[in-house]
Write a protein that holds these residues in place. Structure first.
Motif, PDB file in Angstrom:
ATOM      1  N   ASN A 121       0.147  -3.978  80.134  1.00 40.23           N
ATOM      2  CA  ASN A 121       0.899  -2.878  79.523  1.00 40.23           C
ATOM      3  C   ASN A 121       0.042  -1.625  79.322  1.00 40.23           C
ATOM      4  N   GLY A 122      -0.798  -1.326  80.309  1.00 35.33           N
ATOM      5  CA  GLY A 122      -1.616  -0.121  80.257  1.00 35.33           C
ATOM      6  C   GLY A 122      -2.802  -0.177  79.322  1.00 35.33           C
ATOM      7  N   VAL A 123      -3.120  -1.365  78.798  1.00 35.43           N
ATOM      8  CA  VAL A 123      -4.246  -1.531  77.876  1.00 35.43           C
ATOM      9  C   VAL A 123      -5.175  -2.622  78.400  1.00 35.43           C
ATOM     10  N   SER A 124      -6.465  -2.391  78.282  1.00 34.14           N
ATOM     11  CA  SER A 124      -7.444  -3.383  78.724  1.00 34.14           C
ATOM     12  C   SER A 124      -8.515  -3.595  77.662  1.00 34.14           C
ATOM     13  N   PRO A 125      -8.881  -4.860  77.434  1.00 24.05           N
ATOM     14  CA  PRO A 125      -9.981  -5.128  76.505  1.00 24.05           C
ATOM     15  C   PRO A 125     -11.347  -5.013  77.188  1.00 24.05           C
ATOM     16  N   TYR A 126     -11.355  -4.786  78.499  1.00 26.71           N
ATOM     17  CA  TYR A 126     -12.592  -4.800  79.276  1.00 26.71           C
ATOM     18  C   TYR A 126     -13.366  -3.489  79.171  1.00 26.71           C
ATOM     19  N   THR A 127     -14.672  -3.612  79.265  1.00 26.74           N
ATOM     20  CA  THR A 127     -15.603  -2.497  79.355  1.00 26.74           C
ATOM     21  C   THR A 127     -16.423  -2.696  80.617  1.00 26.74           C
ATOM     22  N   ILE A 128     -16.723  -1.620  81.317  1.00 27.37           N
ATOM     23  CA  ILE A 128     -17.629  -1.687  82.476  1.00 27.37           C
ATOM     24  C   ILE A 128     -19.040  -1.508  81.939  1.00 27.37           C
ATOM     25  N   VAL A 129     -19.911  -2.476  82.220  1.00 22.61           N
ATOM     26  CA  VAL A 129     -21.276  -2.454  81.676  1.00 22.61           C
ATOM     27  C   VAL A 129     -22.282  -2.316  82.820  1.00 22.61           C
ATOM     28  N   LEU A 130     -23.162  -1.333  82.673  1.00 22.43           N
ATOM     29  CA  LEU A 130     -24.221  -1.068  83.647  1.00 22.43           C
ATOM     30  C   LEU A 130     -25.559  -1.512  83.078  1.00 22.43           C
ATOM     31  N   PRO A 131     -26.535  -1.822  83.938  1.00 25.05           N
ATOM     32  CA  PRO A 131     -27.872  -2.151  83.438  1.00 25.05           C
ATOM     33  C   PRO A 131     -28.482  -0.957  82.701  1.00 25.05           C
ATOM     34  N   ALA A 132     -29.491  -1.229  81.894  1.00 23.20           N
ATOM     35  CA  ALA A 132     -30.139  -0.170  81.119  1.00 23.20           C
ATOM     36  C   ALA A 132     -30.689   0.936  82.020  1.00 23.20           C
ATOM     37  N   ALA A 133     -31.247   0.571  83.161  1.00 26.09           N
ATOM     38  CA  ALA A 133     -31.788   1.552  84.107  1.00 26.09           C
ATOM     39  C   ALA A 133     -30.872   1.629  85.324  1.00 26.09           C
ATOM     40  N   ASP A 134     -30.626   2.835  85.788  1.00 30.12           N
ATOM     41  CA  ASP A 134     -29.761   3.014  86.947  1.00 30.12           C
ATOM     42  C   ASP A 134     -30.517   2.655  88.221  1.00 30.12           C
ATOM     43  N   CYS A 135     -29.780   2.306  89.249  1.00 33.87           N
ATOM     44  CA  CYS A 135     -30.402   2.040  90.545  1.00 33.87           C
ATOM     45  C   CYS A 135     -29.520   2.610  91.647  1.00 33.87           C
ATOM     46  N   GLU A 136     -30.138   2.868  92.781  1.00 29.52           N
ATOM     47  CA  GLU A 136     -29.424   3.439  93.910  1.00 29.52           C
ATOM     48  C   GLU A 136     -28.700   2.341  94.683  1.00 29.52           C
ATOM     49  N   LEU A 137     -27.492   2.656  95.139  1.00 28.42           N
ATOM     50  CA  LEU A 137     -26.719   1.721  95.950  1.00 28.42           C
ATOM     51  C   LEU A 137     -27.154   1.772  97.403  1.00 28.42           C
ATOM     52  N   VAL A 138     -26.995   0.674  98.103  1.00 28.49           N
ATOM     53  CA  VAL A 138     -27.233   0.656  99.545  1.00 28.49           C
ATOM     54  C   VAL A 138     -26.079   1.380 100.234  1.00 28.49           C
ATOM     55  N   PHE A 139     -24.873   1.136  99.728  1.00 34.41           N
ATOM     56  CA  PHE A 139     -23.696   1.803 100.273  1.00 34.41           C
ATOM     57  C   PHE A 139     -22.835   2.282  99.136  1.00 34.41           C
ATOM     58  N   PRO A 140     -22.381   3.484  99.137  1.00 34.43           N
ATOM     59  CA  PRO A 140     -22.732   4.573 100.041  1.00 34.43           C
ATOM     60  C   PRO A 140     -24.136   5.092  99.754  1.00 34.43           C
ATOM     61  N   PRO A 141     -24.848   5.485 100.802  1.00 37.64           N
ATOM     62  CA  PRO A 141     -26.233   5.930 100.650  1.00 37.64           C
ATOM     63  C   PRO A 141     -26.353   7.091  99.660  1.00 37.64           C
ATOM     64  N   GLY A 142     -27.366   7.035  98.834  1.00 32.44           N
ATOM     65  CA  GLY A 142     -27.643   8.112  97.898  1.00 32.44           C
ATOM     66  C   GLY A 142     -26.858   8.044  96.596  1.00 32.44           C
ATOM     67  N   GLU A 143     -25.926   7.134  96.487  1.00 37.79           N
ATOM     68  CA  GLU A 143     -25.138   7.004  95.263  1.00 37.79           C
ATOM     69  C   GLU A 143     -25.776   5.951  94.351  1.00 37.79           C
ATOM     70  N   THR A 144     -25.411   5.987  93.075  1.00 40.20           N
ATOM     71  CA  THR A 144     -25.964   5.050  92.100  1.00 40.20           C
ATOM     72  C   THR A 144     -24.853   4.180  91.512  1.00 40.20           C
ATOM     73  N   LEU A 145     -25.228   3.262  90.649  1.00 42.98           N
ATOM     74  CA  LEU A 145     -24.239   2.407  89.992  1.00 42.98           C
ATOM     75  C   LEU A 145     -23.258   3.212  89.146  1.00 42.98           C
ATOM     76  N   ILE A 146     -23.682   4.358  88.662  1.00 50.50           N
ATOM     77  CA  ILE A 146     -22.756   5.203  87.908  1.00 50.50           C
ATOM     78  C   ILE A 146     -21.590   5.599  88.797  1.00 50.50           C
ATOM     79  N   TYR A 147     -21.873   5.944  90.041  1.00 47.70           N
ATOM     80  CA  TYR A 147     -20.821   6.267  91.005  1.00 47.70           C
ATOM     81  C   TYR A 147     -19.871   5.086  91.164  1.00 47.70           C
ATOM     82  N   ALA A 148     -20.419   3.899  91.330  1.00 47.27           N
ATOM     83  CA  ALA A 148     -19.587   2.702  91.507  1.00 47.27           C
ATOM     84  C   ALA A 148     -18.728   2.450  90.270  1.00 47.27           C
ATOM     85  N   ALA A 149     -19.311   2.593  89.092  1.00 47.01           N
ATOM     86  CA  ALA A 149     -18.566   2.367  87.851  1.00 47.01           C
ATOM     87  C   ALA A 149     -17.445   3.393  87.686  1.00 47.01           C
TER      88      ALA A 149
END
Length: 108
Positions: free
Chosen positions: A34-62
């Motif tokens: 019903n348009g509500v979620s109890p979930y949170t997207i959690v990232l590691p304390a330090a960001d890291c670069e993704l393999v794909f797409p090149p140059g993007e980080t986990l923040i982009y994925a989140a």
């Protein structure tokens, strides 16, 4: 551009499935109801670069995941670093978080 978005979406769907499977016992519950979620997207304390797409980080994925969940369901999931994760609340853990290492083992 459309091909890149499709490939990224497929990657994130696989990532979402793996993250929810490795999440707490509430992973069997609904991500959004019903348009509500109890979930949170959690990232590691330090960001890291993704393999794909090149140059993007986990923040982009989140953000990509959050935006697409919102487009489909109307629910906007918060994004936090693992130090600010909401205790026992259900979460989608992206990247090499402590929770992921506990669930699948530390490769180091």
């Amino acid at each position: 551009m459309r091909e890149r978005a499709s490939e990224t979406a497929a990657f994130l769907l696989l990532l979402l499935g793996a993250a929810m499977a490795a999440s707490s016992s509430t992973a069997a519950g609904m991500l959004v109801k019903n348009g509500v979620s109890p979930y949170t997207i959690v990232l590691p304390a330090a960001d890291c670069e993704l393999v794909f797409p090149p140059g993007e980080t986990l923040i982009y994925a989140a953000e990509f995941l959050r935006d697409h969940v919102e487009k489909v369901t109307g629910a906007r999931l918060p994004i936090v670093r693992e130090g600010a994760a909401p205790g026992e609340a259900p979460a989608i853990w992206l990247g090499a978080t402590r929770a992921a290492r506990r669930a699948v083992g530390d490769p180091a």
